[in-house]
Design a protein around this motif. Structure first.
Motif, PDB file in Angstrom:
ATOM      1  N   THR A  42       0.755  -1.264   0.202  1.00 50.48           N
ATOM      2  CA  THR A  42      -0.117  -0.036   0.133  1.00 50.48           C
ATOM      3  C   THR A  42       0.826   1.258   0.007  1.00 50.48           C
ATOM      4  O   THR A  42       0.444   2.334  -0.836  1.00 50.48           O
ATOM      5  N   ILE A  43       1.910   1.167   0.782  1.00 48.25           N
ATOM      6  CA  ILE A  43       2.952   2.318   0.766  1.00 48.25           C
ATOM      7  C   ILE A  43       3.387   2.583  -0.431  1.00 48.25           C
ATOM      8  O   ILE A  43       3.665   3.748  -0.846  1.00 48.25           O
ATOM      9  N   PHE A  44       3.849   1.641  -1.086  1.00 48.82           N
ATOM     10  CA  PHE A  44       4.561   1.609  -2.301  1.00 48.82           C
ATOM     11  C   PHE A  44       3.703   1.992  -3.491  1.00 48.82           C
ATOM     12  O   PHE A  44       4.019   2.679  -4.490  1.00 48.82           O
ATOM     13  N   ASN A  45       2.262   1.883  -3.351  1.00 55.21           N
ATOM     14  CA  ASN A  45       1.435   2.484  -4.200  1.00 55.21           C
ATOM     15  C   ASN A  45       0.826   3.684  -4.247  1.00 55.21           C
ATOM     16  O   ASN A  45       0.129   4.420  -4.839  1.00 55.21           O
ATOM     17  N   LEU A  46       1.316   4.338  -2.905  1.00 59.39           N
ATOM     18  CA  LEU A  46       0.952   5.936  -2.640  1.00 59.39           C
ATOM     19  C   LEU A  46       1.530   6.538  -3.984  1.00 59.39           C
ATOM     20  O   LEU A  46       2.687   6.781  -4.184  1.00 59.39           O
ATOM     21  N   ARG A  47       0.812   7.828  -4.127  1.00 58.27           N
ATOM     22  CA  ARG A  47       0.960   8.794  -5.402  1.00 58.27           C
ATOM     23  C   ARG A  47       1.116  10.218  -4.623  1.00 58.27           C
ATOM     24  O   ARG A  47       0.108  10.386  -3.807  1.00 58.27           O
ATOM     25  N   SER A  48       2.076  11.075  -5.026  1.00 64.99           N
ATOM     26  CA  SER A  48       1.958  12.055  -4.555  1.00 64.99           C
ATOM     27  C   SER A  48       1.056  13.176  -5.309  1.00 64.99           C
ATOM     28  O   SER A  48       0.535  12.722  -6.444  1.00 64.99           O
TER      29      SER A  48
END
Length: 429
Positions: free
Chosen positions: A423-429
């Motif tokens: 989930t953290i890896f898939n976060l987008r700014s």
């Protein structure tokens, strides 16, 4: 960090599953002792860490601790099946080794081709030497010796004297036909006594008793002795060889007074030397009827003895509750062979498992102390008994389910950590 925490839990659960599986696999192994996997938590901290904010780092296997509780006892028909009720281990000398000792609770022993008492792996059970009264004569490691059953006992002794006390019937009638050992109608009674030649071979001394007919007068009437005495004739054979006295094959005569007491011969009957069919050495033989009598009762043998013996062949072995091993032989002799040596350790869980129900002493267990059963802290020996495994199948299956659940929970925690990371890896700014 949570990945490694969950991984340590998986590894610990896997170890727990392996230990439980090993216990279950040996549920029928004689003398087997189960183990329990023991765990401890891992903490990462230093002197500056706030104790209220510490987070654990997982788990580690602290010990695979053996449990030496006694198993169930099962009866058998083999006198060399031994079990220890209480503390102690059997000491066995490893196959092909002159000094290495191993220790076991598996008492399934047997006799090998050299008459040593061994276990299924060939290890020779160790005993402490004893004197003729069964008292231990040497203790400790230096006193241990492998138990070997002697095949024979004693030396052959030729029979020289036979003692026999018989009662001849006063109402017996004298046979009318001449003596013939193959015709029972020509003698009144017979006795058979086992005797031995110089080589220890058994022979049979057969004595035939014939009431001597009374003399008759010119009218054919029996003439009774004035003193009321009676006379009996004795024919003696060793197997098929008739014994002689003074070179004569005539029967020996036993005379009794009117009260039935023997009056002659006054001593033992001394036969001429003879040679048995299985020996080349001649031997003397005497026959003593010192306590014999004539009475109104039927013929009987009050006592009988002979002074020869054969070489005894091993016929049995027994083990007492104190571990004393006694061998029995066919000639009636017995021999005390030693006391089963028991070993104890200060820290039994420190013993190293060697397989084949063996343990080996280590620095953790300490050196063994040796002694006899029923002494000090040692238990007693039970013969014709085997100690089974101390594994409780029901308990182990419950533990197996619990270990499986722990494994599944740690796997789930690892999966959850993976999902969080993803989930953290898939976060987008």
């Amino acid at each position: 960090m949570s990945f490694y925490t969950s991984l340590s839990g998986l590894q610990a659960s896997q170890t727990d599953l392996s230990v439980i599986s090993h216990n279950i696999a040996n549920a029928s192994t004689n003398g087997f002792k189960k183990s329990d996997a023991q765990f401890s938590d891992l903490m990462a901290a230093n002197f500056a860490t706030d104790p209220t904010k510490q987070v654990g780092s997982g788990v580690m296997v602290k010990a695979n601790r053996q449990q030496f509780g006694e198993g169930n006892y099962n009866s058998s028909s083999n006198a060399l099946d031994l079990a220890i009720q209480g503390d102690g281990f059997f000491a066995v000398q490893a196959p092909g080794s002159k000094g290495l000792l191993q220790y076991t609770r598996n008492g399934a022993f047997q006799v090998d081709q050299q008459n040593y008492v061994t276990d299924a792996s060939g290890g020779r059970i160790q005993v402490l030497p004893v004197d003729s009264d069964g008292n231990v004569t040497a203790n400790g490691l230096d006193g241990l010796t492998s138990l070997q059953l002697p095949a024979t006992s004693g030396t052959p002794v030729a029979t020289k004297k036979v003692q026999m006390d018989i009662n001849l019937s006063a109402t017996a009638q004298a046979p009318t036909l001449a003596f013939n050992r193959t015709n029972m109608g020509t003698y009144n009674n017979a006795t058979q006594t086992k005797i031995y030649d110089p080589a220890g071979n058994a022979m049979t001394l057969t004595n035939y008793y014939v009431r001597k007919p009374l003399p008759v007068d010119s009218s054919g009437n029996a003439i009774q002795p004035a003193d009321g005495s009676t006379t009996w004739q004795v024919y003696s054979f060793v197997d098929n060889q008739q014994l002689t006295v003074g070179g004569s094959a005539a029967p020996v005569e036993l005379t009794f007074d009117k009260n039935g007491n023997k009056t002659s011969p006054t001593g033992a009957i001394a036969f001429d030397n003879f040679t048995s069919v299985n020996s080349t050495v001649s031997q003397p033989l005497s026959l003593d009827y010192a306590g014999s009598s004539v009475a109104g009762s039927i013929f009987s043998v009050a006592s009988r003895s002979q002074d020869g013996q054969s070489v005894g062949i091993l016929s049995g072995v027994s083990v007492g509750t104190d571990g004393l091993v006694t061998a029995s032989f066919s000639n009636g002799q017995t021999a005390k062979l030693g006391k089963v040596a028991l070993a104890s350790f200060v820290n039994m869980p420190g013993l190293r498992q060697e397989g084949d129900s063996y343990w080996q002493a280590t620095g953790l267990s300490g050196n063994p102390s040796f002694g006899s059963a029923n002494e000090g802290s040692f238990g007693q020996i039970k013969s014709s008994t085997l100690e089974g495994s101390n594994v409780d199948i029901t308990e182990e299956l419950v533990n197996l389910i619990s270990a499986q659940r722990n494994f599944q929970a740690n796997a789930k925690a690892l999966d959850t950590s993976n999902q969080i990371s993803q989930t953290i890896f898939n976060l987008r700014s």
